[in-house]
Scaffold this motif. Sequence first.
Motif, PDB file in Angstrom:
ATOM      1  N   LEU A 131       0.824  -1.201   0.000  1.00 10.06           N
ATOM      2  CA  LEU A 131       0.000   0.000   0.000  1.00 10.06           C
ATOM      3  C   LEU A 131       0.865   1.260   0.000  1.00 10.06           C
ATOM      4  O   LEU A 131       0.546   2.238  -0.685  1.00 10.06           O
ATOM      5  N   LEU A 132       1.949   1.240   0.739  1.00  5.02           N
ATOM      6  CA  LEU A 132       2.855   2.383   0.734  1.00  5.02           C
ATOM      7  C   LEU A 132       3.438   2.611  -0.654  1.00  5.02           C
ATOM      8  O   LEU A 132       3.585   3.753  -1.104  1.00  5.02           O
ATOM      9  N   GLU A 133       3.765   1.529  -1.350  1.00  4.24           N
ATOM     10  CA  GLU A 133       4.275   1.647  -2.709  1.00  4.24           C
ATOM     11  C   GLU A 133       3.203   2.205  -3.637  1.00  4.24           C
ATOM     12  O   GLU A 133       3.482   3.047  -4.498  1.00  4.24           O
ATOM     13  N   LYS A 134       1.966   1.744  -3.454  1.00  3.06           N
ATOM     14  CA  LYS A 134       0.860   2.233  -4.279  1.00  3.06           C
ATOM     15  C   LYS A 134       0.642   3.732  -4.044  1.00  3.06           C
ATOM     16  O   LYS A 134       0.442   4.499  -4.991  1.00  3.06           O
ATOM     17  N   ARG A 135       0.695   4.150  -2.802  1.00  2.65           N
ATOM     18  CA  ARG A 135       0.524   5.570  -2.496  1.00  2.65           C
ATOM     19  C   ARG A 135       1.653   6.398  -3.086  1.00  2.65           C
ATOM     20  O   ARG A 135       1.442   7.518  -3.545  1.00  2.65           O
ATOM     21  N   SER A 136       2.867   5.845  -3.062  1.00  4.39           N
ATOM     22  CA  SER A 136       3.998   6.554  -3.648  1.00  4.39           C
ATOM     23  C   SER A 136       3.794   6.738  -5.149  1.00  4.39           C
ATOM     24  O   SER A 136       4.052   7.827  -5.694  1.00  4.39           O
ATOM     25  N   ARG A 137       3.322   5.701  -5.834  1.00  4.93           N
ATOM     26  CA  ARG A 137       3.099   5.804  -7.277  1.00  4.93           C
ATOM     27  C   ARG A 137       1.956   6.771  -7.586  1.00  4.93           C
ATOM     28  O   ARG A 137       1.991   7.490  -8.580  1.00  4.93           O
ATOM     29  N   TYR A 138       0.946   6.784  -6.712  1.00  5.32           N
ATOM     30  CA  TYR A 138      -0.153   7.735  -6.872  1.00  5.32           C
ATOM     31  C   TYR A 138       0.376   9.169  -6.779  1.00  5.32           C
ATOM     32  O   TYR A 138       0.047  10.025  -7.612  1.00  5.32           O
ATOM     33  N   GLN A 139       1.203   9.412  -5.780  1.00  2.00           N
ATOM     34  CA  GLN A 139       1.773  10.748  -5.597  1.00  2.00           C
ATOM     35  C   GLN A 139       2.647  11.130  -6.788  1.00  2.00           C
ATOM     36  O   GLN A 139       2.624  12.284  -7.252  1.00  2.00           O
ATOM     37  N   GLN A 140       3.401  10.179  -7.290  1.00  2.00           N
ATOM     38  CA  GLN A 140       4.267  10.459  -8.433  1.00  2.00           C
ATOM     39  C   GLN A 140       3.447  10.798  -9.679  1.00  2.00           C
ATOM     40  O   GLN A 140       3.816  11.689 -10.447  1.00  2.00           O
ATOM     41  N   SER A 141       2.337  10.091  -9.871  1.00  2.00           N
ATOM     42  CA  SER A 141       1.507  10.365 -11.049  1.00  2.00           C
ATOM     43  C   SER A 141       0.887  11.749 -10.972  1.00  2.00           C
ATOM     44  O   SER A 141       0.840  12.478 -11.975  1.00  2.00           O
ATOM     45  N   ARG A 142       0.423  12.152  -9.784  1.00  2.00           N
ATOM     46  CA  ARG A 142      -0.151  13.483  -9.616  1.00  2.00           C
ATOM     47  C   ARG A 142       0.922  14.569  -9.776  1.00  2.00           C
ATOM     48  O   ARG A 142       0.668  15.623 -10.360  1.00  2.00           O
ATOM     49  N   THR A 143       2.110  14.303  -9.249  1.00  2.00           N
ATOM     50  CA  THR A 143       3.193  15.281  -9.359  1.00  2.00           C
ATOM     51  C   THR A 143       3.595  15.491 -10.818  1.00  2.00           C
ATOM     52  O   THR A 143       3.774  16.635 -11.269  1.00  2.00           O
ATOM     53  N   ALA A 144       3.715  14.392 -11.567  1.00  2.00           N
ATOM     54  CA  ALA A 144       4.075  14.501 -12.983  1.00  2.00           C
ATOM     55  C   ALA A 144       2.997  15.245 -13.762  1.00  2.00           C
ATOM     56  O   ALA A 144       3.294  16.046 -14.661  1.00  2.00           O
ATOM     57  N   TYR A 145       1.735  14.990 -13.421  1.00  2.00           N
ATOM     58  CA  TYR A 145       0.621  15.650 -14.109  1.00  2.00           C
ATOM     59  C   TYR A 145       0.647  17.160 -13.863  1.00  2.00           C
ATOM     60  O   TYR A 145       0.503  17.963 -14.796  1.00  2.00           O
ATOM     61  N   VAL A 146       0.836  17.562 -12.613  1.00  2.00           N
ATOM     62  CA  VAL A 146       0.851  18.990 -12.288  1.00  2.00           C
ATOM     63  C   VAL A 146       2.075  19.666 -12.902  1.00  2.00           C
ATOM     64  O   VAL A 146       1.985  20.790 -13.404  1.00  2.00           O
ATOM     65  N   ARG A 147       3.209  19.001 -12.883  1.00  2.00           N
ATOM     66  CA  ARG A 147       4.395  19.579 -13.515  1.00  2.00           C
ATOM     67  C   ARG A 147       4.125  19.841 -14.999  1.00  2.00           C
ATOM     68  O   ARG A 147       4.508  20.886 -15.541  1.00  2.00           O
ATOM     69  N   GLU A 148       3.471  18.908 -15.655  1.00  2.00           N
ATOM     70  CA  GLU A 148       3.147  19.079 -17.069  1.00  2.00           C
ATOM     71  C   GLU A 148       2.238  20.283 -17.276  1.00  2.00           C
ATOM     72  O   GLU A 148       2.342  20.991 -18.293  1.00  2.00           O
ATOM     73  N   LEU A 149       1.333  20.531 -16.309  1.00  2.00           N
ATOM     74  CA  LEU A 149       0.400  21.654 -16.440  1.00  2.00           C
ATOM     75  C   LEU A 149       1.084  23.013 -16.306  1.00  2.00           C
ATOM     76  O   LEU A 149       0.743  23.953 -17.035  1.00  2.00           O
ATOM     77  N   ILE A 150       2.021  23.127 -15.373  1.00  2.00           N
ATOM     78  CA  ILE A 150       2.514  24.458 -15.027  1.00  2.00           C
ATOM     79  C   ILE A 150       3.934  24.746 -15.482  1.00  2.00           C
ATOM     80  O   ILE A 150       4.330  25.914 -15.547  1.00  2.00           O
ATOM     81  N   GLU A 151       4.739  23.704 -15.785  1.00  2.00           N
ATOM     82  CA  GLU A 151       6.113  23.964 -16.199  1.00  2.00           C
ATOM     83  C   GLU A 151       6.128  24.668 -17.553  1.00  2.00           C
ATOM     84  O   GLU A 151       5.459  24.250 -18.495  1.00  2.00           O
ATOM     85  N   ASN A 152       6.853  25.724 -17.637  1.00  2.00           N
ATOM     86  CA  ASN A 152       6.968  26.531 -18.864  1.00  2.00           C
ATOM     87  C   ASN A 152       5.659  27.215 -19.270  1.00  2.00           C
ATOM     88  O   ASN A 152       5.547  27.728 -20.381  1.00  2.00           O
ATOM     89  N   HIS A 153       4.676  27.215 -18.378  1.00  2.00           N
ATOM     90  CA  HIS A 153       3.438  27.924 -18.691  1.00  2.00           C
ATOM     91  C   HIS A 153       3.709  29.432 -18.640  1.00  2.00           C
ATOM     92  O   HIS A 153       4.312  29.926 -17.682  1.00  2.00           O
ATOM     93  N   PRO A 154       3.288  30.195 -19.648  1.00  2.00           N
ATOM     94  CA  PRO A 154       3.625  31.630 -19.694  1.00  2.00           C
ATOM     95  C   PRO A 154       3.061  32.432 -18.525  1.00  2.00           C
ATOM     96  O   PRO A 154       3.583  33.508 -18.211  1.00  2.00           O
ATOM     97  N   GLU A 155       2.013  31.936 -17.867  1.00  2.00           N
ATOM     98  CA  GLU A 155       1.431  32.679 -16.743  1.00  2.00           C
ATOM     99  C   GLU A 155       2.104  32.358 -15.416  1.00  2.00           C
ATOM    100  O   GLU A 155       1.840  33.026 -14.409  1.00  2.00           O
ATOM    101  N   SER A 156       2.931  31.317 -15.391  1.00  2.00           N
ATOM    102  CA  SER A 156       3.558  30.904 -14.142  1.00  2.00           C
ATOM    103  C   SER A 156       4.737  31.803 -13.814  1.00  2.00           C
ATOM    104  O   SER A 156       5.570  32.091 -14.670  1.00  2.00           O
ATOM    105  N   ARG A 157       4.794  32.258 -12.551  1.00  2.00           N
ATOM    106  CA  ARG A 157       5.853  33.150 -12.117  1.00  2.00           C
ATOM    107  C   ARG A 157       6.631  32.605 -10.924  1.00  2.00           C
ATOM    108  O   ARG A 157       7.287  33.366 -10.214  1.00  2.00           O
ATOM    109  N   VAL A 158       6.577  31.313 -10.690  1.00  2.00           N
ATOM    110  CA  VAL A 158       7.263  30.749  -9.525  1.00  2.00           C
ATOM    111  C   VAL A 158       8.758  30.716  -9.788  1.00  2.00           C
ATOM    112  O   VAL A 158       9.209  30.591 -10.923  1.00  2.00           O
ATOM    113  N   ASP A 159       9.536  30.826  -8.699  1.00  2.00           N
ATOM    114  CA  ASP A 159      10.991  30.839  -8.816  1.00  2.00           C
ATOM    115  C   ASP A 159      11.586  29.439  -8.852  1.00  2.00           C
ATOM    116  O   ASP A 159      12.605  29.208  -9.496  1.00  2.00           O
ATOM    117  N   ASP A 160      10.974  28.514  -8.130  1.00  3.23           N
ATOM    118  CA  ASP A 160      11.516  27.156  -8.034  1.00  3.23           C
ATOM    119  C   ASP A 160      10.407  26.180  -8.433  1.00  3.23           C
ATOM    120  O   ASP A 160       9.488  25.924  -7.652  1.00  3.23           O
TER     121      ASP A 160
END
Length: 212
Positions: A131-160
């Motif tokens: 279950l811990l492994e499953k939760r880790s993969r779930y978190q990784q999938s959500r993280t990759a999805y959000v990175r795809e949404l906001i990385e290099n987005h012209p409206e994003s102004r985050v520093d890191d």
Amino acid sequence: MTSGRGGLQPRKQPRQARAELTRQRILAAAAHVFAEYGHAAGTTNRIAERAQISIGSLYQYYPNKDVILVELVTRHLDAGMAATACHEDEGPPRPLEEAIRGYVRLSIENHLDDPQLLRIMVEQVPRSPELLEKRSRYQQSRTAYVRELIENHPESRVDDMHIAVRLVVSTVELLVHQLVAAPDPLDPARLENELVAMVTGYLRGGPRGLES
């Protein structure tokens, strides 16, 4: 609580349609019982009675209630990962607020089926390596999805970007878990609007964006 190797694994993997239907009945009954009685009072006897099968039949599939609860959580995480996969590669970049709304709505919808059961899943589910492994993969999938949404987005102004992605995922997932499963849950539409406003404001620079 069962421990040890294999202690949180089902006893029987159905190979026939009838056996699969029985397993589905057990899981559906368990979801109702845990939501109504909680983990401590959600006994296998109550689950078997709700599923309209004998306790002996239930034990052919699951050795104890903890195994059933783990399987319910696993299915919840699988559904979340499948929903994320369906929303990947959605075409040209959308306005930032629209992109974040899609993610927030995805997270909320994945938690609306039974808020009381969700609370049991969050607070009382047994821990297992699987279950811990499953939760880790779930978190990784959500993280990759959000990175795809906001990385290099012209409206994003985050520093890191690395920190920003982790903050967005952790904030949305934690707040949705807590506020949808709370004894006095927030209205999903209002929760969505406020989360979108908060996250979008942060990504656009928050107070810093107002200074320019």
